[in-house]
Structure formats: structure tokens, C-alpha cells
Scaffold this motif. Structure first.
Motif, PDB file in Angstrom:
ATOM      1  N   SER A 284       2.153 -10.732   6.766  1.00 26.90           N
ATOM      2  CA  SER A 284       1.372 -11.823   7.361  1.00 26.90           C
ATOM      3  C   SER A 284       1.861 -12.197   8.742  1.00 26.90           C
ATOM      4  N   LYS A 285       3.079 -11.838   9.100  1.00 26.68           N
ATOM      5  CA  LYS A 285       3.625 -12.136  10.415  1.00 26.68           C
ATOM      6  C   LYS A 285       3.284 -11.079  11.461  1.00 26.68           C
ATOM      7  N   GLN A 286       2.631  -9.994  11.052  1.00 28.30           N
ATOM      8  CA  GLN A 286       2.268  -8.935  11.988  1.00 28.30           C
ATOM      9  C   GLN A 286       1.107  -9.389  12.883  1.00 28.30           C
ATOM     10  N   ASN A 287       1.187  -8.991  14.159  1.00 29.91           N
ATOM     11  CA  ASN A 287       0.107  -9.274  15.120  1.00 29.91           C
ATOM     12  C   ASN A 287      -0.790  -8.049  15.217  1.00 29.91           C
ATOM     13  N   ILE A 288      -2.057  -8.223  14.872  1.00 30.22           N
ATOM     14  CA  ILE A 288      -2.989  -7.091  14.870  1.00 30.22           C
ATOM     15  C   ILE A 288      -4.064  -7.220  15.944  1.00 30.22           C
TER      16      ILE A 288
ATOM     17  N   VAL B  26       7.965  -9.292  -8.687  1.00 32.63           N
ATOM     18  CA  VAL B  26       7.237 -10.397  -8.061  1.00 32.63           C
ATOM     19  C   VAL B  26       7.942 -10.848  -6.787  1.00 32.63           C
ATOM     20  N   ALA B  27       9.256 -10.891  -6.802  1.00 39.23           N
ATOM     21  CA  ALA B  27       9.999 -11.311  -5.616  1.00 39.23           C
ATOM     22  C   ALA B  27       9.787 -10.337  -4.454  1.00 39.23           C
ATOM     23  N   GLU B  28       9.838  -9.027  -4.745  1.00 36.98           N
ATOM     24  CA  GLU B  28       9.601  -8.032  -3.692  1.00 36.98           C
ATOM     25  C   GLU B  28       8.154  -8.069  -3.187  1.00 36.98           C
ATOM     26  N   PHE B  29       7.244  -8.323  -4.119  1.00 39.29           N
ATOM     27  CA  PHE B  29       5.828  -8.430  -3.744  1.00 39.29           C
ATOM     28  C   PHE B  29       5.624  -9.587  -2.764  1.00 39.29           C
ATOM     29  N   ASN B  30       6.201 -10.740  -3.077  1.00 40.86           N
ATOM     30  CA  ASN B  30       6.063 -11.914  -2.211  1.00 40.86           C
ATOM     31  C   ASN B  30       6.726 -11.691  -0.855  1.00 40.86           C
TER      32      ASN B  30
ATOM     33  N   LYS C 245      -9.502  -4.677   5.931  1.00 40.03           N
ATOM     34  CA  LYS C 245     -10.636  -4.622   6.849  1.00 40.03           C
ATOM     35  C   LYS C 245     -10.328  -5.364   8.151  1.00 40.03           C
ATOM     36  N   ALA C 246      -9.605  -6.478   8.046  1.00 40.71           N
ATOM     37  CA  ALA C 246      -9.259  -7.236   9.248  1.00 40.71           C
ATOM     38  C   ALA C 246      -8.330  -6.441  10.158  1.00 40.71           C
ATOM     39  N   VAL C 247      -7.510  -5.550   9.584  1.00 38.12           N
ATOM     40  CA  VAL C 247      -6.622  -4.720  10.414  1.00 38.12           C
ATOM     41  C   VAL C 247      -7.443  -3.805  11.310  1.00 38.12           C
ATOM     42  N   TYR C 248      -8.434  -3.145  10.749  1.00 42.98           N
ATOM     43  CA  TYR C 248      -9.252  -2.220  11.549  1.00 42.98           C
ATOM     44  C   TYR C 248     -10.141  -2.959  12.551  1.00 42.98           C
ATOM     45  N   LEU C 249     -10.590  -4.149  12.190  1.00 38.39           N
ATOM     46  CA  LEU C 249     -11.441  -4.919  13.100  1.00 38.39           C
ATOM     47  C   LEU C 249     -10.638  -5.797  14.048  1.00 38.39           C
ATOM     48  N   GLU C 250      -9.321  -5.825  13.875  1.00 43.50           N
ATOM     49  CA  GLU C 250      -8.422  -6.624  14.716  1.00 43.50           C
ATOM     50  C   GLU C 250      -8.805  -8.105  14.704  1.00 43.50           C
ATOM     51  N   GLN C 251      -9.005  -8.621  13.515  1.00 37.39           N
ATOM     52  CA  GLN C 251      -9.326 -10.041  13.326  1.00 37.39           C
ATOM     53  C   GLN C 251      -8.089 -10.748  12.775  1.00 37.39           C
ATOM     54  N   GLN C 252      -7.350 -11.363  13.678  1.00 33.66           N
ATOM     55  CA  GLN C 252      -6.057 -11.933  13.326  1.00 33.66           C
ATOM     56  C   GLN C 252      -6.192 -13.094  12.347  1.00 33.66           C
ATOM     57  N   ASN C 253      -7.120 -13.982  12.552  1.00 31.70           N
ATOM     58  CA  ASN C 253      -7.257 -15.163  11.692  1.00 31.70           C
ATOM     59  C   ASN C 253      -7.592 -14.773  10.258  1.00 31.70           C
ATOM     60  N   ILE C 254      -8.530 -13.857  10.098  1.00 27.51           N
ATOM     61  CA  ILE C 254      -8.913 -13.419   8.747  1.00 27.51           C
ATOM     62  C   ILE C 254      -7.751 -12.703   8.066  1.00 27.51           C
ATOM     63  N   TYR C 255      -7.044 -11.904   8.826  1.00 25.79           N
ATOM     64  CA  TYR C 255      -5.899 -11.167   8.268  1.00 25.79           C
ATOM     65  C   TYR C 255      -4.823 -12.129   7.765  1.00 25.79           C
ATOM     66  N   THR C 256      -4.454 -13.085   8.589  1.00 31.27           N
ATOM     67  CA  THR C 256      -3.393 -14.022   8.213  1.00 31.27           C
ATOM     68  C   THR C 256      -3.817 -14.907   7.041  1.00 31.27           C
ATOM     69  N   THR C 257      -5.057 -15.374   7.051  1.00 26.87           N
ATOM     70  CA  THR C 257      -5.545 -16.245   5.971  1.00 26.87           C
ATOM     71  C   THR C 257      -5.570 -15.514   4.639  1.00 26.87           C
ATOM     72  N   ALA C 258      -6.008 -14.272   4.628  1.00 24.12           N
ATOM     73  CA  ALA C 258      -6.072 -13.504   3.384  1.00 24.12           C
ATOM     74  C   ALA C 258      -4.686 -13.288   2.792  1.00 24.12           C
ATOM     75  N   LEU C 259      -3.716 -12.915   3.611  1.00 24.61           N
ATOM     76  CA  LEU C 259      -2.366 -12.670   3.095  1.00 24.61           C
ATOM     77  C   LEU C 259      -1.685 -13.981   2.677  1.00 24.61           C
ATOM     78  N   THR C 260      -1.936 -15.063   3.384  1.00 26.45           N
ATOM     79  CA  THR C 260      -1.357 -16.351   2.999  1.00 26.45           C
ATOM     80  C   THR C 260      -1.895 -16.809   1.646  1.00 26.45           C
TER      81      THR C 260
ATOM     82  N   ILE D 110       4.482  -9.455   1.300  1.00 31.85           N
ATOM     83  CA  ILE D 110       3.299 -10.166   1.814  1.00 31.85           C
ATOM     84  C   ILE D 110       3.684 -11.070   2.971  1.00 31.85           C
ATOM     85  N   VAL D 111       4.834 -11.746   2.874  1.00 36.44           N
ATOM     86  CA  VAL D 111       5.267 -12.632   3.953  1.00 36.44           C
ATOM     87  C   VAL D 111       5.513 -11.841   5.235  1.00 36.44           C
ATOM     88  N   LEU D 112       6.154 -10.670   5.114  1.00 31.48           N
ATOM     89  CA  LEU D 112       6.411  -9.843   6.289  1.00 31.48           C
ATOM     90  C   LEU D 112       5.114  -9.331   6.918  1.00 31.48           C
TER      91      LEU D 112
END
Length: 388
Positions: free
Chosen positions: A350-354, A339-343, A307-322, A346-348
Motif C-alpha cells: 500500500s505504500k508503493q507509488n504507482i 496472517v501476520a505475514e499477509f498483513n 487493475k489500479a496498478v496497470y491504470l496507474e490510479q493511486q487513490n484506488i490502489y491505496t484504498t483497496a489495499l487499506t 499488504i502494508v508494504l
């Protein structure tokens, strides 16, 4: 009898002579006997007393009448003054009341006049707008030129680009619409529209400089991670690491036979009883219910990131993935490849700028509206001059 005769004799001759003459004349003319009228005689003693009384009465009346008249006049003046004061107060009250009524009527009249004036001005303004709109419509119908539809189409495309940009944040569609509008204006081949084309070029360059985010791609990747949550293996009970101790070694020197004997005995005894020292507390396994809640909460965090991606809410997006990455590292088996690929994914992500900063407005919208309005005004002026 003597008194009567004396009285008669005391009368003046001027009174008796006319009577005798008259009697003689009557006797001559007629033989009928005539009786003498009886006259009242006032005694002489009563005449002075009566005059004194009359004089005293006259004097009393001359004294009483002016005083009574003055007193009566004074009373009348007091009564008149009281009536005058009462009438003046009533007149003042009536005057005040009339002034209040006049002020109220005047104020009401002013309000009515202002209301009527306001209504009249509103109607005049409405009529003027109607006249202006009719003139514009007439100019649009009579003064329309063959290429004016291209200008109107360009205006529609620019407005549609603004809606795509500000409402949907669709930069790519807005850029394409602005380029189409520029093509329509270029087809007019009008040198007076060079400034308008410059505004279009500025807006197009501004839109192209906005970074394009593949929102659909990000959402699909996060959705794929949601589907893998149920397949992630849980970690076993986590125990603290054992502090390793160096094992005594047996030397080859014969003089160290005692140390070698003790080392051999300790090595032999370790096969029966083992003591290990651990630092820290052990983390127990999760119950099945806690395991279910963990996975559902992890899916919810990933849904929040979508949802944060569509609303362009960077803080919510980063916090949820972290938070999702922290739960995965804590409660899932880190030695498993999934599990290693999953982690790592998620790290990659969380670094995206939306979050993107968009331009406040498009410069072309106002410029194009001014051009169309100026052309319509020119056409209206031409039609009015022709009518005259």
C-alpha cells in the motif's frame, strides 16, 4: 288666279328674264312644246315663324350641347382618373412583385455563384495538394540521397517511441527507441543536424528521469496474496479483557489473624464459584456463509488493486489495499504467522507509488518533421529550377 299672277309678278326680274330667254331659244331650235316645271311656293306668313323656331333651336342647341359636352367630358375624366388610379395600383403591385422576384432571383444567383466559387476553391485546393504531393513524391524519388533512409528511419523510431510512451506508458522501450534514433542521425555525420541531436538528448534525459515502476512485480505479489486468502485462519470469538483484581495476601503477623482468615476463606471459595468482570461487547464467530463472502470480498479488493496498478490510479490502489488490511486484522487470527505475514505484505504494497507524470510531448518529433520537410522543399525547388 290673281294670287298666282301676283306671285309671278312679284318675282324679281332677274329670275324671269333668264327663263324667257331660254324659252325663246328653245322655240327657235325646236318646235316641240316644252312644259314648265312646277315650283313650290312658301307662304310668306310661314317664313318668319320657321326662322324663329330654327333660331330658338339653334340657341337651345348652343346652350345644351356645350353643357352636355362638358358633363360628358367630366364623366370621361372621372372614368379616366379611376382607370389611371387602378392602372397605377396594378403597376405598383406589379413593380413590387417584380422587385421581389428580382431580389429572390438575385439572392439565388448569389448563392449559386458562392456555391460554385466554393466548389471551385475546394477543387483548386485539392489540385494544389495533389500537385504538392506529386512534387514531393518526385523529389523523394529523383532527389533521394544515399543517407536519407537513415533520417526516415530515425523519424519512424521517434514516432514509435511516442506511441510507446503516451499509449502504453512503456518508458523503458521509449528510451531505447529514442537512443536508436540518435544513433541513426549520428551516422549521417551532418553538421546541420546538431540542433536535432540536441532535441534528442533533451528527450532522452527527460525519459531517463521518469521513475520506472515494476508493475509486473507488483501484480505478481498481489496475486500471491490472493492465493493465500483461502489459507488464512479465522479468528475465534473475541471477548473483552477481564479486569484483574489483586488477590488478598496472608501476612505473617499474628495480630492479623482475622484478615488472614478472611483471605483464606475467599481463596478457598474461588475454587467453587468465579466472578469476572469484562468491559465491552464480545464479537461472535462468523458463520460459514459469512466466511465465504469475507474471503471472496478480500480477493475482489486485491483484484481492484491489480487493475489500479496497470491504470496507474493511486487513490484506488491505496484504498483497496487499506480495506483489505482492515478486514484481515479484524476477522483473521492475528496470532497465526501466515496472517501476520499477509498483513505485513499488504502494508508494504500500500505504500508503493504507482502514479507517474509523463512529459506532454517529445521535442524531437516536431524538430525532425521540420528537418525532413525542409529537405524535401529544397529538393522540389531544385527540380523545378532544372525543369525551367
Amino acid at each position: 288666279m290673281t294670287n298666282k299672277n301676283q306671285d309671278h309678278s312679284s318675282e324679281p326680274e332677274s329670275v324671269q328674264k333668264p327663263q324667257d330667254k331660254a324659252q325663246k331659244e328653245v322655240k327657235k331650235t325646236s318646235d316641240i312644246p316644252e312644259q314648265k316645271p312646277k315650283t313650290a311656293h312658301i307662304p310668306p306668313s310661314q317664313t318668319p315663324q320657321r326662322g324663329i323656331k330654327l333660331a330658338a333651336l339653334a340657341i337651345a342647341l348652343s346652350i345644351v350641347l356645350p353643357s352636355g359636352l362638358a358633363f360628358y367630358t367630366y364623366q370621361q375624366n372621372i372614368q379616366y382618373q379611376t382607370q389611371i388610379s387602378t392602372l397605377q395600383s396594378q403597376l405598383q403591385d406589379t413593380k413590387t412583385l417584380i422587385q421581389k422576384e428580382l431580389a429572390a432571383n438575385q439572392e439565388a444567383s448569389v448563392l449559386k455563384v458562392e456555391a460554385v466559387s466554393h466548389k471551385t476553391e475546394t477543387r483548386l485546393a485539392q489540385q494544389q495538394r495533389s500537385i504538392d504531393s506529386l512534387q514531393l513524391a518526385i523529389a523523394d524519388v529523383k532527389g533521394r540521397r544515399p543517407n536519407d533512409w537513415l533520417l526516415a528511419e530515425a523519424d519512424y523510431l521517434v514516432k514509435l517511441a511516442g506511441r510507446k510512451l503516451f499509449l502504453e506508458h512503456d518508458v523503458q522501450s521509449a528510451t531505447e527507441l529514442m537512443e536508436s534514433a540518435d544513433q541513426r542521425i549520428a551516422a549521417l555525420n551532418d553538421p546541420s543536424l546538431v540542433q536535432l541531436r540536441q532535441s534528442l538528448a533533451n528527450d532522452i534525459m527527460s525519459l531517463r528521469s521518469i521513475p520506472i515502476i515494476d508493475k509486473d512485480g507488483l501484480v505478481l505479489r498481489i496475486t500471491a496474496l490472493q492465493q493465500q486468502v483461502d489459507k488464512l485462519p479465522l479468528a475465534n470469538a473475541i471477548q473483552p479483557q477481564v479486569s484483574e483484581k489483586e488477590q488478598p495476601k496472608v501476612s505473617e503477623d499474628i495480630h492479623d489473624w482475622q484478615a488472614n482468615l478472611m483471605a483464606s476463606l475467599k481463596d478457598f471459595s474461588q475454587n467453587f464459584i468465579t466472578f469476572r468482570t469484562r468491559d465491552g461487547s464480545a464479537i461472535p464467530l462468523l458463520s460459514p456463509q459469512q466466511h465465504f463472502y469475507l474471503k471472496e470480498n478480500l480477493k475482489a479488493k486485491l483484484e481492484t488493486a491489480i487493475k489500479a496498478v496497470y491504470l496507474e490510479q493511486q487513490n484506488i490502489y491505496t484504498t483497496a489495499l487499506t480495506t483489505a488490511d482492515s478486514w484481515s486484522n479484524t476477522y483473521f487470527n492475528q496470532e497465526a504467522n501466515t496472517v501476520a505475514e499477509f498483513n505485513k505484505a499488504i502494508v508494504l504494497l500500500s505504500k508503493q507509488n504507482i502514479q507517474i507524470s509523463y512529459p506532454v510531448k517529445l521535442e524531437t518529433q516536431q524538430s525532425l518533421s521540420d528537418v525532413i520537410r525542409e529537405r524535401l522543399r529544397r529538393d522540389v525547388t531544385t527540380l523545378i529550377m532544372e525543369d525551367k
